[in-house]
Design a protein around this motif. Structure first.
Motif, PDB file in Angstrom:
ATOM      1  N   UNK A 259      -5.431 -46.038  13.181  1.00 44.38           N
ATOM      2  CA  UNK A 259      -5.683 -44.853  13.997  1.00 44.38           C
ATOM      3  C   UNK A 259      -5.085 -45.014  15.390  1.00 44.38           C
ATOM      4  N   UNK A 260      -5.173 -46.222  15.902  1.00 42.73           N
ATOM      5  CA  UNK A 260      -4.638 -46.482  17.237  1.00 42.73           C
ATOM      6  C   UNK A 260      -3.119 -46.295  17.264  1.00 42.73           C
ATOM      7  N   UNK A 261      -2.435 -46.774  16.222  1.00 44.72           N
ATOM      8  CA  UNK A 261      -0.981 -46.601  16.139  1.00 44.72           C
ATOM      9  C   UNK A 261      -0.631 -45.122  16.040  1.00 44.72           C
ATOM     10  N   UNK A 262      -1.412 -44.383  15.234  1.00 38.88           N
ATOM     11  CA  UNK A 262      -1.171 -42.946  15.083  1.00 38.88           C
ATOM     12  C   UNK A 262      -1.285 -42.232  16.420  1.00 38.88           C
ATOM     13  N   UNK A 263      -2.299 -42.607  17.191  1.00 38.56           N
ATOM     14  CA  UNK A 263      -2.488 -41.986  18.506  1.00 38.56           C
ATOM     15  C   UNK A 263      -1.337 -42.335  19.452  1.00 38.56           C
ATOM     16  N   UNK A 264      -0.960 -43.620  19.493  1.00 41.22           N
ATOM     17  CA  UNK A 264       0.140 -44.036  20.370  1.00 41.22           C
ATOM     18  C   UNK A 264       1.438 -43.319  20.002  1.00 41.22           C
ATOM     19  N   UNK A 265       1.690 -43.173  18.701  1.00 38.53           N
ATOM     20  CA  UNK A 265       2.918 -42.505  18.255  1.00 38.53           C
ATOM     21  C   UNK A 265       2.951 -41.039  18.670  1.00 38.53           C
ATOM     22  N   UNK A 266       1.772 -40.418  18.777  1.00 43.25           N
ATOM     23  CA  UNK A 266       1.727 -39.002  19.159  1.00 43.25           C
ATOM     24  C   UNK A 266       2.203 -38.787  20.593  1.00 43.25           C
ATOM     25  N   UNK A 267       2.229 -39.851  21.398  1.00 44.15           N
ATOM     26  CA  UNK A 267       2.657 -39.746  22.795  1.00 44.15           C
ATOM     27  C   UNK A 267       4.082 -40.246  23.008  1.00 44.15           C
ATOM     28  N   UNK A 268       4.709 -40.748  21.949  1.00 40.43           N
ATOM     29  CA  UNK A 268       6.035 -41.343  22.083  1.00 40.43           C
ATOM     30  C   UNK A 268       7.109 -40.443  21.488  1.00 40.43           C
ATOM     31  N   UNK A 269       8.347 -40.567  21.974  1.00 40.10           N
ATOM     32  CA  UNK A 269       9.453 -39.855  21.321  1.00 40.10           C
ATOM     33  C   UNK A 269       9.675 -40.421  19.926  1.00 40.10           C
ATOM     34  N   UNK A 270      10.313 -39.669  19.076  1.00 39.57           N
ATOM     35  CA  UNK A 270      10.472 -40.039  17.671  1.00 39.57           C
ATOM     36  C   UNK A 270      11.100 -41.423  17.505  1.00 39.57           C
ATOM     37  N   UNK A 271      12.114 -41.732  18.310  1.00 35.17           N
ATOM     38  CA  UNK A 271      12.821 -43.005  18.158  1.00 35.17           C
ATOM     39  C   UNK A 271      11.989 -44.206  18.606  1.00 35.17           C
TER      40      UNK A 271
ATOM     41  N   UNK B 194       8.666 -44.609  18.068  1.00 31.93           N
ATOM     42  CA  UNK B 194       7.393 -44.707  17.355  1.00 31.93           C
ATOM     43  C   UNK B 194       7.321 -45.955  16.484  1.00 31.93           C
ATOM     44  N   UNK B 195       6.121 -46.511  16.416  1.00 30.37           N
ATOM     45  CA  UNK B 195       5.876 -47.693  15.593  1.00 30.37           C
ATOM     46  C   UNK B 195       5.637 -47.263  14.151  1.00 30.37           C
ATOM     47  N   UNK B 196       6.232 -47.956  13.178  1.00 27.59           N
ATOM     48  CA  UNK B 196       6.002 -47.595  11.770  1.00 27.59           C
ATOM     49  C   UNK B 196       4.513 -47.618  11.435  1.00 27.59           C
ATOM     50  N   UNK B 197       4.063 -46.601  10.723  1.00 28.73           N
ATOM     51  CA  UNK B 197       2.646 -46.505  10.368  1.00 28.73           C
ATOM     52  C   UNK B 197       2.387 -47.269   9.075  1.00 28.73           C
ATOM     53  N   UNK B 198       1.509 -48.253   9.092  1.00 32.81           N
ATOM     54  CA  UNK B 198       1.210 -49.025   7.871  1.00 32.81           C
ATOM     55  C   UNK B 198       0.638 -48.119   6.784  1.00 32.81           C
ATOM     56  N   UNK B 199       0.889 -48.478   5.533  1.00 33.71           N
ATOM     57  CA  UNK B 199       0.389 -47.669   4.422  1.00 33.71           C
ATOM     58  C   UNK B 199      -0.962 -48.162   3.920  1.00 33.71           C
ATOM     59  N   UNK B 200      -1.625 -49.014   4.687  1.00 38.09           N
ATOM     60  CA  UNK B 200      -2.951 -49.497   4.322  1.00 38.09           C
ATOM     61  C   UNK B 200      -3.808 -49.634   5.579  1.00 38.09           C
ATOM     62  N   UNK B 201      -5.101 -49.783   5.369  1.00 35.24           N
ATOM     63  CA  UNK B 201      -6.020 -49.937   6.498  1.00 35.24           C
ATOM     64  C   UNK B 201      -5.749 -51.251   7.228  1.00 35.24           C
TER      65      UNK B 201
END
Length: 232
Positions: free
Chosen positions: A105-117, A119-126
């Motif tokens: 969730x934290x990565x998802x939130x951080x990515x929402x504030x970053x430009x597309x290039x 963004x950190x890859x979102x893991x496919x597991x918890x």
């Protein structure tokens, strides 16, 4: 890590550096600091103090709300940034605070504030992130690069358990105590249980135990991290 090169007199000039060596171009930071002070980085760090040092590790494939801690009281807060829950262990004003949260969730939130290039890859597991936030050394003195590698000696002997919501084998009362433990910690939920009943309950929990903090080589991790800051 938050490093402060400062005198006690706040009217004097000082420098604060907040850095994550894994995500920062640390050699560039070193070059900048050396250029300002005209001294080797080791000399600068030797007389600086660390006002916040975080030791962190991730547990993959485990929702953080299925993790339980035994050995410390728990405080639960809602993280405004993503609506998830942060679990704190220990007193907020203590020398060190333990916290675990939903890293995905934290990565998802951080990515929402970053430009597309960026963004950190979102893991496919918890991913459950567990952090130990060191604010002061054992006796309340400032953390330095000399005593930082000793911090692991003062960790509380806590255990981490992974107890899925579908767990079978607990009585109705034990199930209720697990619900209480989610907000108040296992140590509080079992405080007033009769001795034999408590021992039986803890015995059932042991098969879900992930690890003891004392089994993790934090000393080596801390030493490597600090050496990376000096050996450029």
């Amino acid at each position: 890590m938050l490093i402060q090169l400062s005198p006690r007199d706040l009217t004097w000039n000082f420098v604060r550096v907040s850095v994550n060596p894994d995500k920062t171009d640390w050699p560039l930071v070193v070059e900048h600091l050396v250029g300002i002070f005209n001294e080797p980085i080791r000399a600068l760090l030797d007389r600086s103090r660390i006002t916040l040092l975080e030791t962190a590790f991730d547990i993959y494939g485990v929702p953080h709300e299925d993790l339980y801690v035994y050995g410390m009281r728990t405080n639960k807060t809602t993280a405004i940034f993503d609506g998830g829950n942060n679990f704190y262990f220990g007193v907020q004003g203590a020398h060190r605070v333990y916290v675990h949260y939903d890293k995905r969730k934290h990565i998802t939130y951080d990515n929402s504030k970053r430009p597309l290039q960026g963004r950190e890859p979102l893991p496919n597991q918890s991913i459950s992130r567990i952090e130990i936030r060191h604010k002061r050394a054992n006796q309340g003195e400032a953390i330095t690069f000399q005593n930082a590698v000793e911090l692991h000696k003062y960790f509380r002997p806590i255990s981490i358990f992974h107890i899925p919501k579908t767990t079978q084998g607990f009585t109705v009362e034990e199930g209720l105590r697990l619900k209480v433990a989610k907000y108040e910690s296992l140590i509080v939920a079992t405080k007033k249980m009769p001795r034999r009943q408590k021992e039986n309950f803890i015995g059932k929990l042991k098969k879900y135990r992930f690890f003891l903090f004392k089994d993790i080589n934090f000393e080596q991790q801390l030493e490597r991290a600090l050496c990376r800051l000096i050996e450029i």
